[in-house]
Design a protein around this motif. Structure first.
Motif, mmCIF file in Angstrom:
data_model
loop_
_atom_site.group_PDB
_atom_site.id
_atom_site.type_symbol
_atom_site.label_atom_id
_atom_site.label_comp_id
_atom_site.label_asym_id
_atom_site.label_seq_id
_atom_site.Cartn_x
_atom_site.Cartn_y
_atom_site.Cartn_z
ATOM 1 N N GLU A 39 0.866 -1.194 0.000
ATOM 2 C CA GLU A 39 0.000 0.000 0.000
ATOM 3 C C GLU A 39 0.892 1.231 0.000
ATOM 4 O O GLU A 39 1.376 1.639 1.050
ATOM 5 C CB GLU A 39 -0.891 0.010 1.254
ATOM 6 C CG GLU A 39 -1.820 -1.174 1.396
ATOM 7 C CD GLU A 39 -2.851 -1.258 0.286
ATOM 8 O OE1 GLU A 39 -3.246 -0.190 -0.248
ATOM 9 O OE2 GLU A 39 -3.237 -2.382 -0.069
ATOM 10 N N THR A 89 1.131 5.207 -1.633
ATOM 11 C CA THR A 89 0.470 6.231 -2.445
ATOM 12 C C THR A 89 1.538 6.968 -3.256
ATOM 13 O O THR A 89 2.490 7.496 -2.685
ATOM 14 C CB THR A 89 -0.276 7.230 -1.541
ATOM 15 O OG1 THR A 89 -1.120 6.468 -0.682
ATOM 16 C CG2 THR A 89 -1.096 8.210 -2.352
ATOM 17 N N PRO A 90 1.397 6.974 -4.572
ATOM 18 C CA PRO A 90 2.398 7.661 -5.387
ATOM 19 C C PRO A 90 2.410 9.171 -5.111
ATOM 20 O O PRO A 90 1.357 9.775 -4.923
ATOM 21 C CB PRO A 90 1.958 7.392 -6.828
ATOM 22 C CG PRO A 90 0.749 6.551 -6.770
ATOM 23 C CD PRO A 90 0.306 6.398 -5.369
ATOM 24 N N SER A 91 3.602 9.745 -5.094
ATOM 25 C CA SER A 91 3.702 11.175 -4.810
ATOM 26 C C SER A 91 3.231 12.007 -6.000
ATOM 27 O O SER A 91 2.929 13.184 -5.859
ATOM 28 C CB SER A 91 5.153 11.535 -4.470
ATOM 29 O OG SER A 91 5.988 11.184 -5.552
ATOM 30 N N PHE A 139 3.230 6.473 -12.369
ATOM 31 C CA PHE A 139 2.721 6.648 -11.001
ATOM 32 C C PHE A 139 3.915 6.663 -10.064
ATOM 33 O O PHE A 139 4.636 5.671 -9.930
ATOM 34 C CB PHE A 139 1.807 5.485 -10.587
ATOM 35 C CG PHE A 139 0.604 5.260 -11.463
ATOM 36 C CD1 PHE A 139 0.171 6.211 -12.381
ATOM 37 C CD2 PHE A 139 -0.119 4.087 -11.363
ATOM 38 C CE1 PHE A 139 -0.942 5.990 -13.177
ATOM 39 C CE2 PHE A 139 -1.236 3.852 -12.147
ATOM 40 C CZ PHE A 139 -1.641 4.801 -13.063
ATOM 41 N N GLY A 140 4.143 7.752 -9.403
ATOM 42 C CA GLY A 140 5.162 7.830 -8.364
ATOM 43 C C GLY A 140 6.583 7.795 -8.894
ATOM 44 O O GLY A 140 6.827 7.665 -10.110
ATOM 45 N N ASP A 190 9.678 7.324 -3.648
ATOM 46 C CA ASP A 190 8.468 7.072 -2.835
ATOM 47 C C ASP A 190 8.546 5.738 -2.092
ATOM 48 O O ASP A 190 7.678 5.430 -1.276
ATOM 49 C CB ASP A 190 7.213 6.967 -3.730
ATOM 50 C CG ASP A 190 6.928 8.252 -4.472
ATOM 51 O OD1 ASP A 190 7.527 9.273 -4.119
ATOM 52 O OD2 ASP A 190 6.106 8.222 -5.410
ATOM 53 N N HIS A 220 -4.278 -0.515 -8.501
ATOM 54 C CA HIS A 220 -3.959 -0.623 -7.067
ATOM 55 C C HIS A 220 -3.231 0.640 -6.581
ATOM 56 O O HIS A 220 -3.419 1.073 -5.457
ATOM 57 C CB HIS A 220 -3.079 -1.863 -6.857
ATOM 58 C CG HIS A 220 -2.562 -2.004 -5.456
ATOM 59 N ND1 HIS A 220 -3.299 -2.586 -4.455
ATOM 60 C CD2 HIS A 220 -1.394 -1.616 -4.887
ATOM 61 C CE1 HIS A 220 -2.613 -2.554 -3.324
ATOM 62 N NE2 HIS A 220 -1.438 -1.973 -3.558
ATOM 63 N N PHE A 221 -2.412 1.191 -7.447
ATOM 64 C CA PHE A 221 -1.612 2.354 -7.047
ATOM 65 C C PHE A 221 -2.257 3.680 -7.454
ATOM 66 O O PHE A 221 -1.737 4.743 -7.153
ATOM 67 C CB PHE A 221 -0.196 2.249 -7.642
ATOM 68 C CG PHE A 221 0.554 1.061 -7.104
ATOM 69 C CD1 PHE A 221 1.017 1.056 -5.794
ATOM 70 C CD2 PHE A 221 0.778 -0.068 -7.882
ATOM 71 C CE1 PHE A 221 1.694 -0.042 -5.271
ATOM 72 C CE2 PHE A 221 1.452 -1.168 -7.368
ATOM 73 C CZ PHE A 221 1.912 -1.157 -6.075
ATOM 74 N N ASN A 222 -3.335 3.599 -8.201
ATOM 75 C CA ASN A 222 -4.074 4.822 -8.573
ATOM 76 C C ASN A 222 -5.546 4.436 -8.648
ATOM 77 O O ASN A 222 -6.024 3.972 -9.686
ATOM 78 C CB ASN A 222 -3.588 5.370 -9.920
ATOM 79 C CG ASN A 222 -4.355 6.618 -10.327
ATOM 80 O OD1 ASN A 222 -5.249 7.076 -9.614
ATOM 81 N ND2 ASN A 222 -4.015 7.169 -11.487
ATOM 82 N N THR A 223 -6.237 4.632 -7.533
ATOM 83 C CA THR A 223 -7.598 4.100 -7.418
ATOM 84 C C THR A 223 -8.654 5.052 -7.984
ATOM 85 O O THR A 223 -9.799 5.057 -7.542
ATOM 86 C CB THR A 223 -7.920 3.800 -5.942
ATOM 87 O OG1 THR A 223 -7.672 5.005 -5.209
ATOM 88 C CG2 THR A 223 -7.050 2.699 -5.395
ATOM 89 N N ASP A 224 -8.275 5.844 -8.933
ATOM 90 C CA ASP A 224 -9.174 6.811 -9.562
ATOM 91 C C ASP A 224 -10.493 6.135 -9.959
ATOM 92 O O ASP A 224 -10.494 5.110 -10.655
ATOM 93 C CB ASP A 224 -8.475 7.378 -10.807
ATOM 94 C CG ASP A 224 -9.107 8.676 -11.251
ATOM 95 O OD1 ASP A 224 -10.344 8.705 -11.415
ATOM 96 O OD2 ASP A 224 -8.372 9.655 -11.435
#
Ligand code: SAH
Length: 357
Positions: free
Chosen positions: A87, A89-91, A101-102, A106, A202-206
């Protein structure tokens, strides 16, 4: 917009199927059933009050039967792998000129290795590239090059409902989101591509982007999307005219179709049907000339049809990488004459057409 009763029925189907799955013994819990259900529940909620709401009349039942009948032997393994992704969250999120992503900073070196190890188990990665916390998922295809050929010629996607039929791992869907589409929905029956998409999600739950494991033939006539893309799919369809009707039936009046497919040189009367294989692919049916394809689209009722790009596929655009280590285009062309496939047909030439519904 569907009536109140319609929504009730739609949600009713999905919630009862959810309960069925969730209470259906430990097996489903172990197989990750509920997790997969959640991906689609989110989608149902998001479309309930949108021009796509009619989809709720059929989709939950289709997905429920997909979940029961999905056959891929690795499905359970894949769900478990997804649940092991850390888990983080990309910066930053960059969807404008790449899908990134990220950054490496990070994430610890250990976690980065862990992510690489998990993602490599979803090989072959064909459509991309993706950049994730400094990891470069160098896919077989430079799908970004296709996007660069397509994007300058289409209606701006800002605030539009967009469908991508045969979206693969969703690379172009992320780029569509980067163009500020209101919602991007992909339809693709490949389970591996769905896993790759969910790994990125998973890394961008838009909540504006969703991939549904359904084929084009399962789509009801929604007549609701502002833009429908279908890239790299038409030549896989046995009935390309029916396919064009299916795409048209997803568009609202005045909406835009963006079609990309293999073509051959020639005039209105030229269509190549290869033998069993074309560039080693088994499921290739019709390769029209752009003139013949334009005629097909006219017959189906599209207007203002334009051929906006024609380009041969280069050995740099489709090649083996560390993330797809099988055979690729160079193995599918005649070693003595790269203008021909190994079977002697014209080498892959791809066209982009845009048209109005
Ligand atoms: N659009 C992407 C991927 C093209 S590959 C790109 O241009 O790069 C062709 C895709 O069509 C595959 O992902 C395959 O799973 C999908 N496909 C196959 N049968 C389909 C069907 N019946 N409906 C929708 N997509 C289908």
């Amino acid at each position: 917009m569907v009536s109140f009763i319609g929504i009730g029925i739609g949600i009713g189907i999905f919630s009862s199927s959810y309960k069925l799955e969730a209470s259906n013994s430990q097996l489903l819990l172990i197989s990750g059933g509920p997790l997969a259900v959640n991906w689609f529940n989110d989608f149902y909620k998001h479309i309930a009050d949108s021009p796509l709401s009619h989809w709720l009349e059929v989709l939950p039942a289709q997905i429920a039967s997909w979940q029961k009948e999905q056959q891929h032997g690795d499905f359970t393994k894949w769900i478990k792998l997804l649940s092991k992704l850390p888990e983080i969250t990309p910066s930053s999120i960059n969807l404008q000129n790449k899908v990134e992503f990220g950054h490496a900073s990070d994430i610890s070196e250990y976690a980065q290795k862990q992510v690489v190890g998990l993602l490599k188990q979803f090989m072959p990665w064909r459509k991309g590239p993706f950049h994730l916390f400094g990891i470069h998922i160098d896919t077989e295809w430079r799908s970004d090059w296709k996007w660069d050929r397509v994007q300058p010629h289409i209606q701006p996607l800002k605030n539009r409902y967009v469908l991508d039929v045969g979206c693969g791992s969703g690379y172009h869907m992320w780029r569509m989101l980067g163009e500020e589409a209101k919602m991007v929905v992909g339809a693709d029956p490949s389970q591996l591509f769905l896993m790759q998409f969910q790994a990125m999600k998973h890394f961008n739950t838009d909540s504006r982007i969703h991939l549904l494991p359904v084929g084009v033939e399962q789509l009801p006539e929604l007549k609701a999307f502002d833009t429908v893309f279908s890239m790299g799919v038409l030549y896989h369809r046995r009935s390309p005219i029916d396919f064009l009707y299916q795409l048209k039936n997803q568009l609202r009046k005045g909406g835009e179709l963006v079609l990309e497919t293999l073509v051959v040189e020639g005039n209105e009367t030229t269509v190549l049907m290869p033998g069993e294989r074309y560039a080693q692919m088994r499921n290739v049916w019709y390769l029209p000339s752009t003139a013949a394809l334009t005629l097909w689209m006219q017959r189906v009722g599209f207007k203002n049809i334009r051929v906006v790009d024609v380009a041969p596929t280069s050995l740099e655009e489709q090649r083996a990488t560390q993330w797809m280590d099988g055979q690729s285009l160079s193995d599918f062309l005649d070693p003595n004459d790269q203008s021909k496939t190994i079977e002697g047909y014209p080498a892959p030439l791809r066209a982009v057409l845009v048209a109005e519904c």
